[in-house]
Design a protein around this motif. Structure first.
Motif, short mmCIF file in Angstrom:
data_model
loop_
_atom_site.label_atom_id
_atom_site.label_comp_id
_atom_site.label_asym_id
_atom_site.label_seq_id
_atom_site.Cartn_x
_atom_site.Cartn_y
_atom_site.Cartn_z
N ALA A 31 -5.69 20.77 -24.82
CA ALA A 31 -5.27 20.06 -26.03
C ALA A 31 -6.14 20.44 -27.22
CB ALA A 31 -5.31 18.54 -25.80
N VAL A 32 -7.44 20.52 -27.00
CA VAL A 32 -8.34 20.86 -28.10
C VAL A 32 -8.14 22.33 -28.49
CG1 VAL A 32 -10.76 21.10 -28.79
CG2 VAL A 32 -10.02 19.09 -27.51
N THR A 33 -8.00 23.20 -27.50
CA THR A 33 -7.76 24.62 -27.78
C THR A 33 -6.49 24.80 -28.61
OG1 THR A 33 -8.85 25.26 -25.73
CG2 THR A 33 -7.34 26.85 -26.69
N ALA A 34 -5.47 24.01 -28.28
CA ALA A 34 -4.19 24.12 -28.98
C ALA A 34 -4.21 23.39 -30.32
CB ALA A 34 -3.07 23.56 -28.11
N GLY A 35 -5.32 22.76 -30.65
CA GLY A 35 -5.41 22.06 -31.93
C GLY A 35 -4.68 20.73 -31.95
N LEU A 36 -4.30 20.22 -30.77
CA LEU A 36 -3.58 18.94 -30.73
C LEU A 36 -4.53 17.75 -30.91
CD1 LEU A 36 -1.26 19.68 -27.65
CD2 LEU A 36 -0.65 19.77 -30.08
N ASN A 37 -5.77 17.91 -30.53
CA ASN A 37 -6.73 16.82 -30.61
C ASN A 37 -8.08 17.34 -31.08
OD1 ASN A 37 -4.78 15.84 -28.23
ND2 ASN A 37 -5.73 14.05 -29.20
N ALA A 38 -8.86 16.45 -31.70
CA ALA A 38 -10.22 16.79 -32.10
C ALA A 38 -11.12 16.76 -30.87
CB ALA A 38 -10.71 15.79 -33.14
N PRO A 39 -12.22 17.48 -30.90
CA PRO A 39 -13.10 17.51 -29.72
C PRO A 39 -14.05 16.32 -29.67
CG PRO A 39 -13.94 19.00 -31.39
CD PRO A 39 -12.68 18.41 -31.96
N LEU A 48 -24.93 21.16 -33.89
CA LEU A 48 -26.14 21.37 -33.08
C LEU A 48 -26.05 22.65 -32.27
CD1 LEU A 48 -28.70 19.59 -32.36
CD2 LEU A 48 -27.49 18.92 -30.28
N PHE A 49 -24.82 23.00 -31.87
CA PHE A 49 -24.67 24.16 -30.98
C PHE A 49 -24.08 25.38 -31.68
CE2 PHE A 49 -25.57 20.98 -27.82
CZ PHE A 49 -26.35 21.69 -26.93
N ALA A 50 -24.14 25.38 -32.99
CA ALA A 50 -23.65 26.56 -33.71
C ALA A 50 -24.47 27.78 -33.32
CB ALA A 50 -23.76 26.31 -35.22
N ASP A 51 -23.80 28.90 -33.13
CA ASP A 51 -24.47 30.19 -32.87
C ASP A 51 -25.37 30.18 -31.64
OD1 ASP A 51 -23.34 31.11 -35.28
OD2 ASP A 51 -24.96 30.12 -36.38
N THR A 52 -24.96 29.43 -30.63
CA THR A 52 -25.78 29.40 -29.41
C THR A 52 -25.15 30.26 -28.32
OG1 THR A 52 -24.68 27.36 -28.78
CG2 THR A 52 -26.82 27.15 -29.85
N GLY A 53 -24.02 30.87 -28.62
CA GLY A 53 -23.41 31.78 -27.65
C GLY A 53 -22.67 31.11 -26.51
N LEU A 54 -22.32 29.84 -26.69
CA LEU A 54 -21.57 29.15 -25.63
C LEU A 54 -20.19 29.81 -25.49
CD1 LEU A 54 -22.21 25.36 -26.37
CD2 LEU A 54 -23.47 26.90 -24.85
N PRO A 55 -19.66 29.84 -24.28
CA PRO A 55 -18.29 30.33 -24.13
C PRO A 55 -17.33 29.40 -24.88
CG PRO A 55 -19.06 29.31 -22.09
CD PRO A 55 -20.24 29.41 -23.00
N SER A 56 -16.32 29.95 -25.51
CA SER A 56 -15.37 29.11 -26.24
C SER A 56 -14.51 28.34 -25.25
CB SER A 56 -14.48 29.97 -27.13
OG SER A 56 -13.58 30.68 -26.30
N LEU A 57 -13.91 27.27 -25.72
CA LEU A 57 -13.04 26.48 -24.85
C LEU A 57 -11.86 27.32 -24.37
CD1 LEU A 57 -12.99 23.02 -26.66
CD2 LEU A 57 -14.13 23.61 -24.51
N SER A 58 -11.39 28.21 -25.22
CA SER A 58 -10.22 29.01 -24.82
C SER A 58 -10.55 30.05 -23.76
CB SER A 58 -9.61 29.69 -26.05
OG SER A 58 -10.56 30.59 -26.60
N SER A 59 -11.84 30.27 -23.51
CA SER A 59 -12.20 31.26 -22.50
C SER A 59 -12.33 30.65 -21.10
CB SER A 59 -13.53 31.93 -22.87
OG SER A 59 -14.61 31.04 -22.65
N LEU A 60 -12.20 29.32 -21.03
CA LEU A 60 -12.42 28.65 -19.74
C LEU A 60 -11.16 28.71 -18.87
CD1 LEU A 60 -14.40 25.44 -20.85
CD2 LEU A 60 -15.27 27.72 -20.28
N VAL A 61 -11.36 28.99 -17.58
CA VAL A 61 -10.27 29.04 -16.60
C VAL A 61 -10.62 28.02 -15.51
CG1 VAL A 61 -9.05 30.50 -14.95
CG2 VAL A 61 -10.01 31.49 -17.06
N PHE A 62 -9.65 27.16 -15.16
CA PHE A 62 -9.95 26.07 -14.23
C PHE A 62 -9.38 26.29 -12.84
CE2 PHE A 62 -10.19 24.37 -18.48
CZ PHE A 62 -11.40 23.69 -18.43
#
Lengths: 379, 379, 379, 379
Positions: A31-39, A48-62
């Motif tokens: 939902a957040v990846t699709a822009g339907l809801n705020a995180p 706080l976590f800007a530019d920390t190299g975290l994987p994006s939400l869209s890169s996650l596979v469940f």
């Protein structure tokens, strides 16, 4: 001139993959990846976590393990009926839910299962490695979000520890979001050390204990003497039924009381009850009653009533932790991630117990990742 | 070989010296000094302030201004009847209470008083200087603990500012424990700067706002969206009657709401009521109702009910502040003591709004005093 | 041998016909008639009202006045999104909602309307009579469920009284479910008397006052002295905004306080606040704080927190009242229906204030209807 | 011309005569008789009981059994320190407290006591008869206010039943203000019948259950479906410790749940906890959380927090019951006094469960006594 490189994909392997929390994690990420809801509730999406190299939400596979059969899309519909997910969301995200459901394996052991612990660990490991291979994942993290299991009494590995051992064998970072044993079993200690993998836990801090981790320090910093801290939790859903088992409740309450003892410097009078109230569904009401002494022994009282939805509170934290431990693994961090105590009732390592200090530690962790990222970019 | 030097004595001049807070300050200091009660609620008596050179409780001498006549021993009896002071304490401490009562001057202006503001400031200054001389005090601090006055509308100095100006003229550090104007009047700004005196304020943070200063940061750090924060305060005593005046309540509520805006980063919906309920006497009940959004917009609620005795909560903080500003003066610190934001709803300077960070700032202040103390001893 | 006679149809003409309560009334009646939901909250569906000749729910036809345009099916969707109506219900009942929406007339006066009060009453009367004629109704009852209007200050008839006068002219029983003036205007007193019509009101007792009407008698019967009764209501929706107007809130609070004075025999200390908190939507939270004295003057406290949905609480009572006043009209009862005090904060006539006694009076009313029904059948 | 006849004296023999409740009963009766306090909480002092021939408070003489030694004046001082009795009252009433203390016998059995049950009953009976004779009492009533004993498992008579049997042998009316067995033992049933004595019980309704007995009927009368009713009681004092024993708590909770089942017509989900919190002393906090369904299945919540002092709530009811059963005995009433259900969680006989109906029954009882009184005077 930099060429376009697609972001590597990261697996999130959920133990208890068809439960309320897991379903909310999968649906919420989509939902957040699709822009339907705020995180809302995700700290990793704040500056706080800007530019920390975290994987994006869209890169996650469940994917994950579960012993129940109810498919994720159906489970999501039930959660929407109970007010945990927005109405309409399950149908809007049916393809993502179906995709994740295809990646769920049955786990175990089931009744009549004759496999010994080592066989089970091997089977779980194979499931995880197949998942990584099938999707060409850069890495995967294993997160336990299954129902709380009773505190084990003998030396046999409880199921949560079998899954944790499988994570180690598969070379995956491990997060225990429940009070179950997981990696905390003596038989796993040296394995965890030897693995060189980062891990975090235990028992996500979502409601009553979150409150206690700011109220306890308040009393301590003001030098007010807390005499008694009593609590009652009412909850339905699977969690209510699981925790109606006194042994499971004991595991949960140990974490709640640790927060008080650590922040107050002593254990006050008072008990904490967990009641199964099926009518409440996935909603939880937690009442706390605190008796304290002020100047000249004047007796005073604070009461809090927290009415929340545990799955909604837990899911963004699980996403945070999956991203953080994946990034920690990528960055070569190993062993207990003490700086993630912000997320847990009973954190690994020797971090501070007050939420504010834990937030500062988390900010330090972000800074460290940012520096590593800068170095990485510089190379 | 060091010779014995008796500790210099320090004056605490209380504006509103016959009120509940002042009476509890005087009785409480004597009770703790006599070993009758533990210093619960006093942060300056915790290890944080070891070796910082604070004046001891036994070195404090009390006096002040008030417009009412009821002698302190009688006021203390009334507080004991209302459960604010332990029974038996007023009679055990009657000599200390009588001694302090002898040092109270009538203040003003009273009805029919024709003195102009400058005359009044002079008269108040003389009262303070006489007190210092009479007792051979090393220094005195002025602390405003009088009933909240309405927000002034014109340019005339309100009474709280007349007393603040007198503190400056008398060369005394000043603490405003109330939301009244005090030193915050434009006409006093340059005087305060020029005086080279340390000062602190404003509006002691004793109950509902104390809670808000830990709960607001909790929501912010967890990235949970607070939609509405509503509150109702029920209180009797003189404070209830004073705050039943909407203008006085407005002054008080500004501080309460500043904490929310500062910690949440935005002002949520919701009002804060202050009701006069004489039946509650010196006890206060504060109910807060917080509506917040979690992940995927799930709506949740936290309610808190704080039942406390304001005088018991305020008195140890007043003693802390008297000691801290006295020591700051001795150490040559000047201007707004930003590091004391821990104690106030609406602190001077630009300190952090979260209680945990304010506690860290206070610890830093203690460290600074400790270093100065070390240098002093080394000389 | 009795021949089959179809049940006569009864009109329910709602003032505020597109509001939350009216929408819930129309949708709820259809849902219960269709067997989709149980008649929870409707006392007329309990055995107490067996064989009393009430019109069945399926015989009710809805229409009314409103000054807003949003059609009922759309309003119902909004209520479902806010958790007031079950999801899916608005679409399942779209034909019933559309049918009721067709029977809504615009009311007034609108801005620039030059009609005088008598013209308006005539226009409203015509709307009602047309409705009755169009559907061949045996009778119609007029029920005011519009937003609370400010207490009128002059002698002009406020809108609620114009509608009430129209009900009289149209020969319809009248129910005032709000604290607005309605029939309580001096100019309408003799008209109401002369009309020979039954009427009931005022101000439906749905939450905080319902509680007060059982807790007040409890304290009185136990001879416990209530010293203070303070309350805060938080509500969003249109009602929250309407009651944020102090004049409208005053009308509402008069009813709430009447219940306390009548059941306790005296008016305790304490205020009652009504706050507009848009984030709460159609949900209401009411906190009450009661201070009372027990034996030997021991001071004790009761607090209640009621979290309800006003439309869901009001709608079944509105259906009850429509049926009861229709039946009363049919049975030839006239004037104030004192026995319906069970439903109101500020009941007409001199009935008892305690809910238990009001329930007994309602049971007596049912018995009376049953007897009349028996006589009717016997004829 | 009527000659002056002094009012006959009536004995009140308390089982648990040195407990908090008994001490408050003795002190409170003396305080009200002396005009020091109003009879708050005593229903027998309201106009409802005018001219019903009840013995006056000044005619009551106190004695009883207890196994502890702490004399009443000392116990009263402890209660005053805990805020249960007004400060100064114990010393003002020391002669009355000392007089009652002289009439307390040790009860039993104590450790090493070799007397069999019949011996014990005989010894207790002798104590009571001696008391009656010593003071020339017209009659005495026996009231059990001892700590709750565990539900007996075998056929042996528990202590409360030994005392109840002694009351029968001594020809005294019996009131069981606790959930202990008392007369409810099968072995005592025929004895109770044959005795021709009036008796009442069981388990005084002082706080949480009092509330439940008005809230349960409210939900039922409004046809709102209660799904779950959960409760937590925090209490210190001797009662907290006694009820920390699960067997004793079970006895207590049975009464609490009976009220819900009887008023709601079904047993809702939810548990009731009783926690021993020594820091609360004689004060009790009871939190109830009620989940109910409104129209169309909308889920709502009521929470109550009751903060009371059990001894202060119980004592006036014990005085009421002593007077009522004494008068019933005098008037020749026999067997279970069903009309006194107003006072009990688990009343004898088949009276109504709702407090309002129980109050009506009590009013009827008063009317009956008044008529008997009239007849008596007419003779």
């Amino acid at each position: 001139m930099p060429e376009f490189r697609s972001e590597p994909r990261v697996g999130v392997w959920l133990i208890g993959a068809r439960g309320s929390v897991a379903t909310t994690v999968v649906a919420g990420c989509a939902a957040v990846t699709a822009g339907l809801n705020a995180p809302t509730g995700m700290v990793t999406e704040t500056p706080l976590f800007a530019d920390t190299g975290l994987p994006s939400l869209s890169s996650l596979v469940f994917g994950g393990h579960d012993t129940v059969d109810c498919p994720l899309p159906k489970r999501a519909e039930a959660l929407a009926a109970g007010g945990v997910l927005p109405h309409g969301l399950p149908s809007a995200l049916s393809s993502e839910l179906t995709a994740a459901d295809r990646e769920i394996r049955s786990g175990g052991p089931s009744a009549g299962d004759t496999r010994d612990p080592d066989d089970l660990i091997d089977a779980f490991t194979t499931d995880i490695l197949d998942f990584v291979r099938r999707h060409g994942l850069a890495r995967a993290v294993v997160v336990n979000v299954a129902s709380t299991e009773p505190t084990p009494t003998g030396s046999t590995l409880p199921p949560s520890s079998l899954y944790a051992a499988a994570a180690l064998r598969a070379g995956c970072p491990y997060v225990n979001f429940t009070p179950s044993t997981g990696l905390h079993h003596p038989a796993l200690a040296s394995l965890a050390d030897a693995s060189g993998l980062p891990y975090a836990g235990r028992d996500g801090k979502t409601g009553q204990t979150l409150l206690r981790s700011v109220l306890g320090p308040m009393f301590a910093q003001r030098s007010l003497t807390v005499l008694a801290w009593s609590g009652t939790n009412l909850l339905g859903g699977g969690d209510g039924a699981a925790l109606a088992d006194p042994a499971a409740a004991a595991a949960k309450n140990a974490g709640k009381e640790r927060v008080l003892a650590d922040t107050l410097g002593r254990t006050p009078e008072g008990e904490t009850h967990i009641d199964d109230v099926p009518a409440l569904g996935d909603w939880k009401t937690a009442w706390d009653h605190i008796t304290f002494d002020g100047f000249l022994g004047t007796r005073m009282t604070l009461q809090t009533t927290w009415q929340g939805c545990d799955s909604s509170l837990a899911a963004p934290l699980v996403l945070d932790l999956a991203r953080l431990t994946s990034r920690a693994h990528e960055a070569g961090l190993t062993g207990p991630l003490t700086d993630l105590g912000f997320y847990f009732k009973d954190p690994v390592g020797d971090g501070p117990p007050a939420l504010g200090d834990q937030y500062a530690a988390l900010a330090g962790f972000a800074e460290r990742l940012r520096e590593l990222q800068g170095e990485g970019n510089a190379r």
